[in-house]
Design a protein around this motif. Structure first.
Motif, short mmCIF file in Angstrom:
data_model
loop_
_atom_site.label_atom_id
_atom_site.label_comp_id
_atom_site.label_asym_id
_atom_site.label_seq_id
_atom_site.Cartn_x
_atom_site.Cartn_y
_atom_site.Cartn_z
N ARG A 19 0.28 -1.05 0.10
CA ARG A 19 0.01 0.25 -0.16
C ARG A 19 0.88 1.68 0.25
O ARG A 19 1.85 1.49 0.50
CB ARG A 19 -0.55 0.63 0.94
CG ARG A 19 0.08 0.19 2.47
CD ARG A 19 -1.67 0.18 3.88
NE ARG A 19 -0.53 0.35 4.81
CZ ARG A 19 0.06 0.14 5.66
NH1 ARG A 19 0.23 -1.73 5.56
NH2 ARG A 19 0.82 0.12 6.62
N PRO A 20 0.52 2.15 -0.69
CA PRO A 20 2.01 3.65 -0.34
C PRO A 20 1.51 4.28 0.90
O PRO A 20 0.70 4.47 1.74
CB PRO A 20 0.45 4.08 -1.40
CG PRO A 20 -1.37 3.97 -1.37
CD PRO A 20 -0.59 2.27 -1.43
N LYS A 21 2.39 4.77 0.73
CA LYS A 21 2.79 5.05 1.99
C LYS A 21 2.60 7.06 1.76
O LYS A 21 3.44 7.74 1.07
CB LYS A 21 4.75 5.43 2.56
CG LYS A 21 4.88 3.98 2.81
CD LYS A 21 3.60 2.78 4.28
CE LYS A 21 4.42 1.71 3.72
NZ LYS A 21 3.22 0.86 4.91
N PHE A 22 2.14 7.45 2.39
CA PHE A 22 1.92 8.60 2.57
C PHE A 22 2.30 9.92 3.29
O PHE A 22 2.26 8.86 4.35
CB PHE A 22 0.58 9.35 2.70
CG PHE A 22 -1.45 8.37 2.33
CD1 PHE A 22 -0.84 9.36 1.19
CD2 PHE A 22 -0.94 7.11 2.54
CE1 PHE A 22 -1.56 8.44 0.20
CE2 PHE A 22 -2.57 6.80 1.70
CZ PHE A 22 -2.32 6.85 0.50
N ASP A 23 2.98 11.32 3.25
CA ASP A 23 3.86 11.63 4.61
C ASP A 23 3.02 13.09 4.53
O ASP A 23 2.36 13.76 3.83
CB ASP A 23 4.67 12.28 3.39
CG ASP A 23 5.96 12.66 3.93
OD1 ASP A 23 6.09 12.58 5.53
OD2 ASP A 23 6.78 13.43 3.57
N LEU A 81 -5.33 11.89 -6.14
CA LEU A 81 -6.16 10.51 -6.17
C LEU A 81 -5.21 9.37 -5.30
O LEU A 81 -6.12 8.13 -5.25
CB LEU A 81 -5.22 10.90 -7.61
CG LEU A 81 -5.87 12.13 -8.17
CD1 LEU A 81 -5.49 11.77 -9.82
CD2 LEU A 81 -7.27 12.08 -8.40
N ASP A 82 -3.98 9.69 -5.13
CA ASP A 82 -3.90 8.39 -3.86
C ASP A 82 -4.64 8.27 -2.77
O ASP A 82 -4.15 7.10 -2.48
CB ASP A 82 -2.37 8.22 -3.95
CG ASP A 82 -0.99 8.03 -5.53
OD1 ASP A 82 -2.36 7.64 -6.37
OD2 ASP A 82 -0.32 8.21 -5.67
N HIS A 126 -10.73 1.50 1.33
CA HIS A 126 -10.92 0.92 3.01
C HIS A 126 -8.82 0.29 3.78
O HIS A 126 -9.53 -0.21 4.57
CB HIS A 126 -11.29 -0.24 3.26
CG HIS A 126 -13.03 0.13 2.98
ND1 HIS A 126 -13.41 1.35 3.96
CD2 HIS A 126 -13.57 -0.26 1.82
CE1 HIS A 126 -15.00 1.46 2.98
NE2 HIS A 126 -14.63 0.51 1.75
N TYR A 127 -8.28 1.27 3.27
CA TYR A 127 -6.44 0.63 3.68
C TYR A 127 -6.25 1.92 3.88
O TYR A 127 -5.13 1.67 4.25
CB TYR A 127 -5.94 -0.27 2.57
CG TYR A 127 -5.68 0.56 1.47
CD1 TYR A 127 -4.46 1.35 0.98
CD2 TYR A 127 -6.14 0.11 0.77
CE1 TYR A 127 -4.07 1.59 0.09
CE2 TYR A 127 -6.09 0.14 -0.42
CZ TYR A 127 -5.01 0.64 -0.86
OH TYR A 127 -4.73 1.86 -2.25
#
Length: 381
Positions: free
Chosen positions: A91-95, A131-132, A140-141
C-alpha cells in the motif's frame, strides 16, 4: 450424498446418481451408522468421509467437490488473509511531514485567525486533490497517524487556546505563575522515555516518568534565549506556600535544549502518599538577555529545591511563551526517590471520626426527636 447433493449441473447428474447408488449399496455404510449410534460419532464421521471419497473416485467426480463446506470456507479465508497482507505491504505510504511543518509555521505570533483559516483551506484542498489518498480511502486501507493528528491539534493556534483554558481551570496560572491569565504562543511537546506524553493535565504514573523527558519547541525563535522550568505547587514538605523545583535549564538558544545551561538537574515527581494528585508544570520563558551568575543546585538536596517561579520571572524579566502540565499520584517508586534523596518520606492519612453505636432504645429516641423537629419546622414555614 450430502457432499455431492450441491452439484446441480447437467453434466454431473449421471455422476451424482452413480455416487448415490454407490452409497446405497455399500454395506459399510450401515455398519458406520450403527457405530455412530452405539459408540463413537467422530469415528463414524471419518468413515463417512472416506466412503464419500471412494464413491467420488468411482464416479470420477473431482476431489474439490467432496471437501466439506466449512473446510472450503477456512481455505478461502486463509487466502483472503494472504492477499490482504500483500496489499498492506504494497500500500502507498503517505507523508504528512509537509502539513506538520506548516502547522508549526502557522503557530507563529501575530497571524490573524482569518489568515489561519485560509491556510487551512489550502491544505485541505491539496489533500482532496491527492488521487492516491482518495483511492486508499475508497479501498479502506488509508491509515490515519493519530500521533501526528494530536500534534497538529496541540501545535495549532486553537490547541494552545484550549491548553491555556485547561491550565486556568487547574489554577496553574495563580499557583505557579501568580498571574490572572495565560497567553501561550510557543507549543511544547514533552515526551518521556517510557512513552508517556504530557498533554493538557493528563495523569501519568510516577514510575513512568523517572527519567528526564525530551522537550521540543520548534516554533521558538532561533535568535532568542529561553528558560525551561519544571515545577510543582503541591507537596513541598518544608514550605507549604512554596513550590518544588524539579528541573531548570537556562540560556537555551532557539529550540536546541542541549545548548542550555542546566542549573537544576531533573528530579522525578514525589507526590506523598495520601495527598491525592499533584500538578507538575513545564513552563518555557523567553529571556531578554543571557542570565549569568546562577549557581547549580545540589542533586540530592530536597530542601534546596524550594522554589518560587513568580519571583524568578520578575527578577530576570522573563516572559511566558509555552506551557504543558500533567498530574501524578503516589506509587511505590516515590518511596525509592525519597530513599535516594536521603530524607524521610511523609505519609498522610485521613482521620475518620469514631462511629457511634446506638442501641435500639437510643435509635428510637433519636427518630422521635427528628420527627418532632420536622413537624415544628413545617408548621413554622
Amino acid at each position: 450424498m450430502a457432499a455431492i447433493s450441491l452439484l446441480r449441473r447437467p453434466a454431473l447428474v449421471l455422476a451424482e446418481r452413480s455416487a448415490a447408488r454407490c452409497f446405497s449399496c455399500t454395506p459399510l455404510l450401515a455398519k458406520v451408522k450403527r457405530m455412530a449410534i452405539a459408540t463413537d460419532e467422530a469415528l463414524a464421521v471419518r468413515e463417512a468421509r472416506r466412503l464419500r471419497k471412494e464413491a467420488a473416485a468411482k464416479a470420477k467426480i473431482p476431489e474439490e467437490y467432496c471437501i466439506p463446506q466449512h473446510i472450503v470456507k477456512q481455505r478461502k479465508f486463509a487466502e483472503k488473509l494472504k492477499r490482504y497482507a500483500v496489499e498492506q505491504e504494497n500500500r502507498p505510504k503517505f507523508d504528512y511531514s509537509k502539513e506538520f511543518i506548516e502547522s508549526y509555521k502557522r503557530s507563529a505570533v501575530g497571524i490573524s485567525p482569518a489568515v489561519l483559516r485560509k491556510a487551512d483551506r489550502e491544505v485541505h484542498a491539496k489533500k482532496r486533490a491527492n488521487l492516491d489518498m482518495e483511492k486508499a480511502h475508497r479501498k479502506h486501507y488509508l491509515e490515519i497517524p493519530l500521533g501526528i493528528v494530536h500534534s497538529n491539534f496541540i501545535f495549532e493556534h486553537f490547541g494552545q487556546t484550549q491548553l491555556a483554558r485547561t491550565a486556568v481551570h487547574y489554577n496553574i496560572h495563580k499557583d505557579v505563575l501568580k498571574r490572572e491569565g495565560l497567553l501561550l504562543t510557543t507549543p511544547l511537546g514533552v515526551k518521556f522515555p517510557d512513552g508517556g506524553f504530557v498533554h493538557c493535565g493528563n495523569v501519568l504514573e510516577p514510575n513512568a516518568v523517572q527519567a528526564a523527558p525530551s522537550v521540543r519547541f520548534p516554533a521558538a525563535s532561533p535568535d532568542s534565549l529561553y528558560t525551561l522550568a519544571m515545577t510543582t505547587p503541591d507537596g513541598n514538605i518544608y514550605a507549604t506556600r512554596e513550590e518544588v523545583l524539579h528541573w531548570l535549564t537556562c540560556n537555551i538558544k532557539g529550540h536546541d535544549l542541549a545548548s542550555g545551561d542546566t542549573v537544576c538537574p531533573y528530579m522525578p515527581p514525589i507526590p506523598c502518599e495520601g495527598t491525592g494528585y499533584h500538578r507538575y508544570a513545564f513552563a518555557l520563558f523567553r529571556q531578554p538577555a543571557r542570565i549569568e551568575g546562577l549557581e547549580a543546585l545540589p542533586d540530592r538536596d530536597l530542601k534546596a529545591r524550594t522554589w518560587n517561579t513568580a519571583d524568578f520571572v520578575a527578577k530576570h524579566d522573563l516572559s511566558l511563551r509555552g506551557l504543558a502540565f500533567f498530574q501524578a499520584q503516589w506509587d511505590i517508586s516515590v518511596s525509592d526517590v525519597f530513599t535516594e534523596l536521603g530524607c524521610g518520606e511523609p505519609t498522610y492519612k485521613i482521620e475518620k471520626p469514631a462511629v457511634i453505636r446506638l442501641n435500639p432504645e437510643q435509635r428510637e429516641g433519636v427518630r422521635k426527636k427528628l420527627a418532632f423537629i420536622g413537624r415544628t419546622s413545617f408548621r413554622a414555614a
